[in-house]
Design a protein around this motif. Structure first.
Motif, mmCIF file in Angstrom:
data_model
loop_
_atom_site.group_PDB
_atom_site.id
_atom_site.type_symbol
_atom_site.label_atom_id
_atom_site.label_comp_id
_atom_site.label_asym_id
_atom_site.label_seq_id
_atom_site.Cartn_x
_atom_site.Cartn_y
_atom_site.Cartn_z
ATOM 1 N N ALA A 100 -9.685 9.784 -15.564
ATOM 2 C CA ALA A 100 -8.332 9.673 -16.122
ATOM 3 C C ALA A 100 -8.062 8.253 -16.611
ATOM 4 O O ALA A 100 -7.469 8.057 -17.673
ATOM 5 C CB ALA A 100 -7.300 10.088 -15.071
ATOM 6 N N ILE A 101 -8.517 7.265 -15.858
ATOM 7 C CA ILE A 101 -8.317 5.867 -16.273
ATOM 8 C C ILE A 101 -9.153 5.570 -17.528
ATOM 9 O O ILE A 101 -8.655 4.999 -18.489
ATOM 10 C CB ILE A 101 -8.691 4.898 -15.128
ATOM 11 C CG1 ILE A 101 -7.687 5.036 -13.977
ATOM 12 C CG2 ILE A 101 -8.728 3.453 -15.632
ATOM 13 C CD1 ILE A 101 -8.095 4.336 -12.696
ATOM 14 N N ALA A 102 -10.407 5.997 -17.525
ATOM 15 C CA ALA A 102 -11.314 5.720 -18.650
ATOM 16 C C ALA A 102 -10.842 6.368 -19.944
ATOM 17 O O ALA A 102 -11.019 5.810 -21.022
ATOM 18 C CB ALA A 102 -12.724 6.188 -18.311
ATOM 19 N N THR A 103 -10.233 7.549 -19.831
ATOM 20 C CA THR A 103 -9.788 8.260 -21.036
ATOM 21 C C THR A 103 -8.300 8.055 -21.326
ATOM 22 O O THR A 103 -7.732 8.728 -22.177
ATOM 23 C CB THR A 103 -10.072 9.775 -20.909
ATOM 24 O OG1 THR A 103 -9.411 10.276 -19.757
ATOM 25 C CG2 THR A 103 -11.556 10.050 -20.829
ATOM 26 N N VAL A 107 -0.989 11.586 -18.258
ATOM 27 C CA VAL A 107 -0.446 12.812 -17.661
ATOM 28 C C VAL A 107 -1.081 13.101 -16.299
ATOM 29 O O VAL A 107 -0.398 13.424 -15.339
ATOM 30 C CB VAL A 107 -0.633 14.020 -18.617
ATOM 31 C CG1 VAL A 107 -0.149 15.307 -17.969
ATOM 32 C CG2 VAL A 107 0.113 13.780 -19.917
ATOM 33 N N THR A 108 -2.401 12.955 -16.208
ATOM 34 C CA THR A 108 -3.097 13.223 -14.944
ATOM 35 C C THR A 108 -2.658 12.238 -13.872
ATOM 36 O O THR A 108 -2.351 12.629 -12.748
ATOM 37 C CB THR A 108 -4.624 13.145 -15.136
ATOM 38 O OG1 THR A 108 -5.000 14.165 -16.057
ATOM 39 C CG2 THR A 108 -5.364 13.360 -13.835
ATOM 40 N N VAL A 123 -1.607 1.270 -14.486
ATOM 41 C CA VAL A 123 -2.915 1.539 -13.859
ATOM 42 C C VAL A 123 -3.991 1.581 -14.942
ATOM 43 O O VAL A 123 -5.043 0.951 -14.802
ATOM 44 C CB VAL A 123 -2.886 2.872 -13.067
ATOM 45 C CG1 VAL A 123 -4.286 3.316 -12.697
ATOM 46 C CG2 VAL A 123 -2.033 2.739 -11.814
ATOM 47 N N ILE A 124 -3.713 2.313 -16.016
ATOM 48 C CA ILE A 124 -4.688 2.435 -17.110
ATOM 49 C C ILE A 124 -4.927 1.086 -17.786
ATOM 50 O O ILE A 124 -6.068 0.678 -17.987
ATOM 51 C CB ILE A 124 -4.224 3.500 -18.131
ATOM 52 C CG1 ILE A 124 -4.319 4.890 -17.490
ATOM 53 C CG2 ILE A 124 -5.047 3.433 -19.407
ATOM 54 C CD1 ILE A 124 -3.618 5.984 -18.253
ATOM 55 N N LEU A 125 -3.845 0.382 -18.086
ATOM 56 C CA LEU A 125 -3.953 -0.909 -18.760
ATOM 57 C C LEU A 125 -4.748 -1.912 -17.921
ATOM 58 O O LEU A 125 -5.642 -2.596 -18.425
ATOM 59 C CB LEU A 125 -2.548 -1.457 -19.043
ATOM 60 C CG LEU A 125 -2.460 -2.723 -19.881
ATOM 61 C CD1 LEU A 125 -2.919 -2.418 -21.303
ATOM 62 C CD2 LEU A 125 -1.038 -3.246 -19.891
ATOM 63 N N ASP A 126 -4.453 -1.989 -16.615
ATOM 64 C CA ASP A 126 -5.108 -2.965 -15.744
ATOM 65 C C ASP A 126 -6.555 -2.605 -15.407
ATOM 66 O O ASP A 126 -7.379 -3.492 -15.205
ATOM 67 C CB ASP A 126 -4.330 -3.132 -14.429
ATOM 68 C CG ASP A 126 -2.998 -3.846 -14.619
ATOM 69 O OD1 ASP A 126 -2.671 -4.200 -15.770
ATOM 70 O OD2 ASP A 126 -2.285 -4.048 -13.616
ATOM 71 N N LEU A 127 -6.856 -1.312 -15.302
ATOM 72 C CA LEU A 127 -8.163 -0.919 -14.770
ATOM 73 C C LEU A 127 -9.155 -0.341 -15.778
ATOM 74 O O LEU A 127 -10.327 -0.195 -15.454
ATOM 75 C CB LEU A 127 -7.978 0.090 -13.630
ATOM 76 C CG LEU A 127 -7.182 -0.396 -12.416
ATOM 77 C CD1 LEU A 127 -7.097 0.693 -11.374
ATOM 78 C CD2 LEU A 127 -7.789 -1.658 -11.823
ATOM 79 N N LYS A 128 -8.707 -0.007 -16.983
ATOM 80 C CA LYS A 128 -9.600 0.667 -17.930
ATOM 81 C C LYS A 128 -10.880 -0.136 -18.193
ATOM 82 O O LYS A 128 -11.983 0.402 -18.133
ATOM 83 C CB LYS A 128 -8.879 0.976 -19.239
ATOM 84 C CG LYS A 128 -9.714 1.835 -20.167
ATOM 85 C CD LYS A 128 -8.919 2.330 -21.346
ATOM 86 C CE LYS A 128 -9.793 3.258 -22.175
ATOM 87 N NZ LYS A 128 -9.085 3.850 -23.280
#
Length: 193
Positions: A100-103, A107-108, A123-128
């Motif tokens: 979910a983070i990589a893509t 929503v997930t 979360v996505i911005l910091d960890l991708k």
């Protein structure tokens, strides 16, 4: 500080265990994912993370080292505390969180209790970037299932279904059946709508 604890499993619930190690019982918080992986034997080993705060020293345990690493990564995100990180690892499998983070699947991540849109985006911005560097992701399967999901959502919208309801239904099905074809996703979503 404490890398792992190995000893006799004395107590076990879906959220915590007590391991007797040399006569000392360690109370360790666990995720549902770790609970599902606990061996049936009395003697176990858990990789641990010790969180030290002003008012408490809390120990978290993981059967897999990789789950502990994801937990630590999640803690590095502003707004994600230990309880939310544990909830994330209880709601989704570590592989699903990484995917979910990589893509950038907001929503997930947002489907987890206690996480709103802004936190999911953070979360996505910091960890991708970290996730893409650390994990060898099979991008073919991810893009394929993502494409199938997107095509199914598009078809449902064309059929006149509410976008939010369709997304929720499709997301739920695809999470449990990542290899599903477009037709299968649409059929299942139609049953739920």
């Amino acid at each position: 500080m404490i890398a792992h604890i190995q000893g006799k499993l004395v107590e076990k619930t879906p959220t915590e265990v007590v391991i007797d190690c040399g006569g000392v019982g360690y109370h360790i918080n666990i995720s549902l994912h770790t609970f599902s992986l606990l061996p049936s034997t009395d003697h176990i080993k858990l990789f641990t993370y010790l969180q030290i705060k002003e008012d408490a020293h809390t120990l978290f345990g993981f059967v897999e080292k990789s789950e502990r690493e994801i937990f630590k990564m999640l803690l590095s995100v502003s707004g994600i505390g230990a309880s939310i990180a544990r909830t994330m690892l209880s709601s989704l499998e570590p592989k699903q969180i990484i995917q979910a983070i990589a893509t950038a699947d907001v929503v997930t991540i947002q489907s987890i209790k206690g996480i709103g849109t802004k936190t999911a985006q953070r979360v996505i911005l910091d960890l991708k970037d970290k996730v893409l560097k650390l994990y060898d992701l099979d991008e073919v399967s991810m893009s394929k299932s993502n494409t199938n999901k997107e095509e199914a959502l598009s078809a449902l919208e064309v059929l006149g279904f509410n976008k939010k309801l369709a997304e929720k239904s499709v997301e739920q099905f695809v999470r449990n059946n990542p290899e599903a074809t477009v037709e299968t996703i649409i059929k299942q979503a139609l049953k739920n709508l």
